[in-house]
Design an enzyme around this catalytic site. Structure first.
Site, PDB file in Angstrom:
ATOM      1  N   ASN A   9       0.875  -1.178   0.000  1.00  0.00           N
ATOM      2  CA  ASN A   9       0.000   0.000   0.000  1.00  0.00           C
ATOM      3  C   ASN A   9       0.907   1.221   0.000  1.00  0.00           C
ATOM      4  O   ASN A   9       1.457   1.587   1.033  1.00  0.00           O
ATOM      5  CB  ASN A   9      -0.905  -0.007   1.239  1.00  0.00           C
ATOM      6  N   TRP A  10       1.061   1.792  -1.167  1.00  0.00           N
ATOM      7  CA  TRP A  10       1.978   2.934  -1.292  1.00  0.00           C
ATOM      8  C   TRP A  10       1.434   4.214  -0.673  1.00  0.00           C
ATOM      9  O   TRP A  10       2.165   5.199  -0.544  1.00  0.00           O
ATOM     10  CB  TRP A  10       2.289   3.174  -2.772  1.00  0.00           C
ATOM     11  N   LYS A  11       0.152   4.241  -0.375  1.00  0.00           N
ATOM     12  CA  LYS A  11      -0.466   5.469   0.136  1.00  0.00           C
ATOM     13  C   LYS A  11      -0.168   6.611  -0.845  1.00  0.00           C
ATOM     14  O   LYS A  11      -0.165   6.380  -2.059  1.00  0.00           O
ATOM     15  CB  LYS A  11       0.018   5.780   1.554  1.00  0.00           C
ATOM     16  N   HIS A  96      -9.644   1.506   4.739  1.00  0.00           N
ATOM     17  CA  HIS A  96      -8.364   1.677   5.432  1.00  0.00           C
ATOM     18  C   HIS A  96      -8.557   2.680   6.574  1.00  0.00           C
ATOM     19  O   HIS A  96      -9.314   3.651   6.441  1.00  0.00           O
ATOM     20  CB  HIS A  96      -7.307   2.183   4.442  1.00  0.00           C
ATOM     21  N   GLU A  98      -6.840   5.034   7.589  1.00  0.00           N
ATOM     22  CA  GLU A  98      -6.540   6.430   7.253  1.00  0.00           C
ATOM     23  C   GLU A  98      -7.730   7.086   6.551  1.00  0.00           C
ATOM     24  O   GLU A  98      -7.987   8.277   6.728  1.00  0.00           O
ATOM     25  CB  GLU A  98      -5.258   6.497   6.409  1.00  0.00           C
ATOM     26  N   GLU A 168      -5.946  -4.838  10.508  1.00  0.00           N
ATOM     27  CA  GLU A 168      -4.927  -3.806  10.706  1.00  0.00           C
ATOM     28  C   GLU A 168      -5.211  -3.042  11.998  1.00  0.00           C
ATOM     29  O   GLU A 168      -6.006  -2.077  11.984  1.00  0.00           O
ATOM     30  CB  GLU A 168      -4.955  -2.815   9.539  1.00  0.00           C
ATOM     31  N   GLY A 174       2.001   2.288  10.468  1.00  0.00           N
ATOM     32  CA  GLY A 174       2.946   3.384  10.261  1.00  0.00           C
ATOM     33  C   GLY A 174       3.637   3.840  11.535  1.00  0.00           C
ATOM     34  O   GLY A 174       4.268   4.897  11.560  1.00  0.00           O
ATOM     35  N   SER A 213       2.980  -2.228  10.288  1.00  0.00           N
ATOM     36  CA  SER A 213       4.439  -2.267  10.455  1.00  0.00           C
ATOM     37  C   SER A 213       5.031  -3.647  10.174  1.00  0.00           C
ATOM     38  O   SER A 213       5.979  -4.070  10.850  1.00  0.00           O
ATOM     39  CB  SER A 213       4.832  -1.754  11.846  1.00  0.00           C
ATOM     40  N   GLY A 234       2.529  -1.150   4.229  1.00  0.00           N
ATOM     41  CA  GLY A 234       2.676   0.255   3.861  1.00  0.00           C
ATOM     42  C   GLY A 234       4.122   0.612   3.636  1.00  0.00           C
ATOM     43  O   GLY A 234       4.688   0.404   2.557  1.00  0.00           O
ATOM     44  N   GLY A 235       4.762   1.131   4.666  1.00  0.00           N
ATOM     45  CA  GLY A 235       6.120   1.664   4.555  1.00  0.00           C
ATOM     46  C   GLY A 235       7.102   0.739   3.849  1.00  0.00           C
ATOM     47  O   GLY A 235       7.848   1.167   2.962  1.00  0.00           O
TER      48      GLY A 235
HETATM   49  C1  PEP Z   1      -0.980   0.127   5.775  1.00  0.00           C
HETATM   50  O1  PEP Z   1      -0.831   1.174   5.152  1.00  0.00           O
HETATM   51  O2  PEP Z   1      -2.000  -0.532   5.619  1.00  0.00           O
HETATM   52  C2  PEP Z   1       0.074  -0.288   6.699  1.00  0.00           C
HETATM   53  C3  PEP Z   1      -0.055  -1.419   7.334  1.00  0.00           C
HETATM   54  O3  PEP Z   1       1.152   0.555   6.832  1.00  0.00           O
HETATM   55  P1  PEP Z   1       2.557   0.210   7.565  1.00  0.00           P
HETATM   56  O4  PEP Z   1       3.005  -1.122   7.038  1.00  0.00           O
HETATM   57  O5  PEP Z   1       3.457   1.315   7.209  1.00  0.00           O
HETATM   58  O6  PEP Z   1       2.262   0.120   9.038  1.00  0.00           O
END
Ligand code: PEP
Length: 250
Positions: A9-11, A96, A98, A168, A174, A213, A234-235
Site C-alpha cells: 500500500n503505497w499510500k 483503510h 486512514e 490492521e 505506520g 508495520s 505500507g512503509g
Molecule cells: C498500511 O498502510 O496498511 C500499513 C499497514 O502501513 P505500515 O506497514 O506502514 O504500518
C-alpha cells in the site's frame, strides 16, 4: 491451501514516473525470485494505467487504494470502480483506517464501497482494526466483528477469491509497533470464525492479511500464523528489496 497474498500500500507516495522506475527494478527481481505468494501493489489512482500496462498481466497485480461508492455522475473528484477496472486494477483497498479517520468513512460508507467494488468485478480488500483505546478497553474483538459485519452485511460470495480481509490494528499502522504474532493470529482466527458463520461456503478460502508495520524482520513469524494468509504492507512496500523479502518469507 490458501496462496499467500502480499499486498503493498503505497499510500500517497511516488510520482507516476518514479513508479515506473521502481517497477523497472522490481519486476525482474520478482520474476527471478518467484515467491510462493501472489503479489499486489496498491497505488495512487493516477499510477494505475501505466503501472498495469508495464506489469502486463505478469506476477504483479495492481490495486487501487479507494473507490467511489457511486458508479457514475456528478461526483467531482471521485473515481468509479469501472474507471479503476478499465485502467487495469484488479483489487481495491476499502475502509483503510486512514480513510476512516481522514475522510470520516463510517461502516455504512465502507459497505457501499464494497458493493461498488463487486459491481465492477474488483476484489475488495476490506480493512478492519481497533484503535489503541479500544484494545486497552478490551473491545478489540467487538470492534473488528462490528466492522466486518457492517462491511459485508448481507452480501453473497460464490468464490473465496472474490474477497480479502485485512486485519490492521490502527495503533500498529505506520508506527513501527507491530501486534505480537500470537495476538494478530488470534484476531485472524476470530475473523475466520465470523466468516464461517456468515459465509460458510467460502470462509476457508478467503485470505486474511495482517497489516501494521510488517517488515522483513517480522514477516515470517506473522505469516506463520494459521489464519494469517499474507500482509498489507505500507512503509516497507516502498523499497523493492523489502517488499520482495516479505513476499519470499510467505
Ligand atoms: C498500511 O498502510 O496498511 C500499513 C499497514 O502501513 P505500515 O506497514 O506502514 O504500518
Amino acid at each position: 491451501m490458501r496462496t499467500p497474498l502480499i499486498a503493498g500500500n503505497w499510500k500517497m507516495h511516488k510520482t507516476p514516473s518514479e513508479a515506473l522506475t521502481w517497477l523497472g527494478d522490481f519486476l525482474p527481481k520478482l520474476s527471478d525470485q518467484n515467491p510462493n505468494a501472489d503479489v499486489l501493489l496498491g497505488v495512487p489512482a493516477t499510477h494505475i494505467a501505466a503501472m498495469a500496462a508495464r506489469a502486463g498481466g505478469g506476477p504483479l497485480g495492481i490495486a487501487a487504494q479507494d473507490l467511489s461508492a457511486f458508479d457514475e455522475g456528478a461526483h467531482t473528484g471521485e473515481i468509479s470502480g469501472a474507471m479503476l477496472r478499465d485502467a487495469g486494477a484488479t483489487h481495491v483497498i476499502i475502509g483503510h483506517s486512514e480513510r476512516r479517520a481522514d475522510h470520516h468513512e463510517d461502516d455504512a460508507t465502507v459497505h457501499a464501497k464494497v458493493a461498488a467494488a463487486r459491481r465492477h468485478q474488483l476484489v475488495p480488500i476490506v480493512c478492519v482494526g481497533e484503535s489503541e483505546e479500544e484494545r486497552d478497553a478490551g473491545q478489540a474483538e467487538a470492534v473488528v466483528l462490528r466492522q466486518l459485519e457492517a462491511a459485508l452485511g448481507d452480501m453473497a460470495f460464490s468464490d473465496a477469491g472474490q474477497l480479502v480481509i485485512a486485519y490492521e490494528p490502527v495503533w500498529a499502522i505506520g508506527t513501527g509497533r507491530t501486534a505480537t504474532a500470537s495476538d494478530a493470529g488470534a484476531m485472524a482466527s476470530v475473523i475466520r470464525d465470523a466468516l464461517k458463520r456468515t459465509l460458510p461456503a467460502v470462509a476457508d478460502g478467503v485470505r486474511i492479511l495482517y497489516g501494521g508495520s510488517m517488515k522483513p524482520g517480522n514477516a515470517a513469524e506473522l505469516l506463520a500464523q494459521e489464519d494469517i494468509d499474507g500482509g498489507l504492507i505500507g512503509g516497507a512496500s516502498l523499497q523493492t528489496d523489502d517488499l520482495l523479502a516479505i513476499a519470499t518469507a510467505a
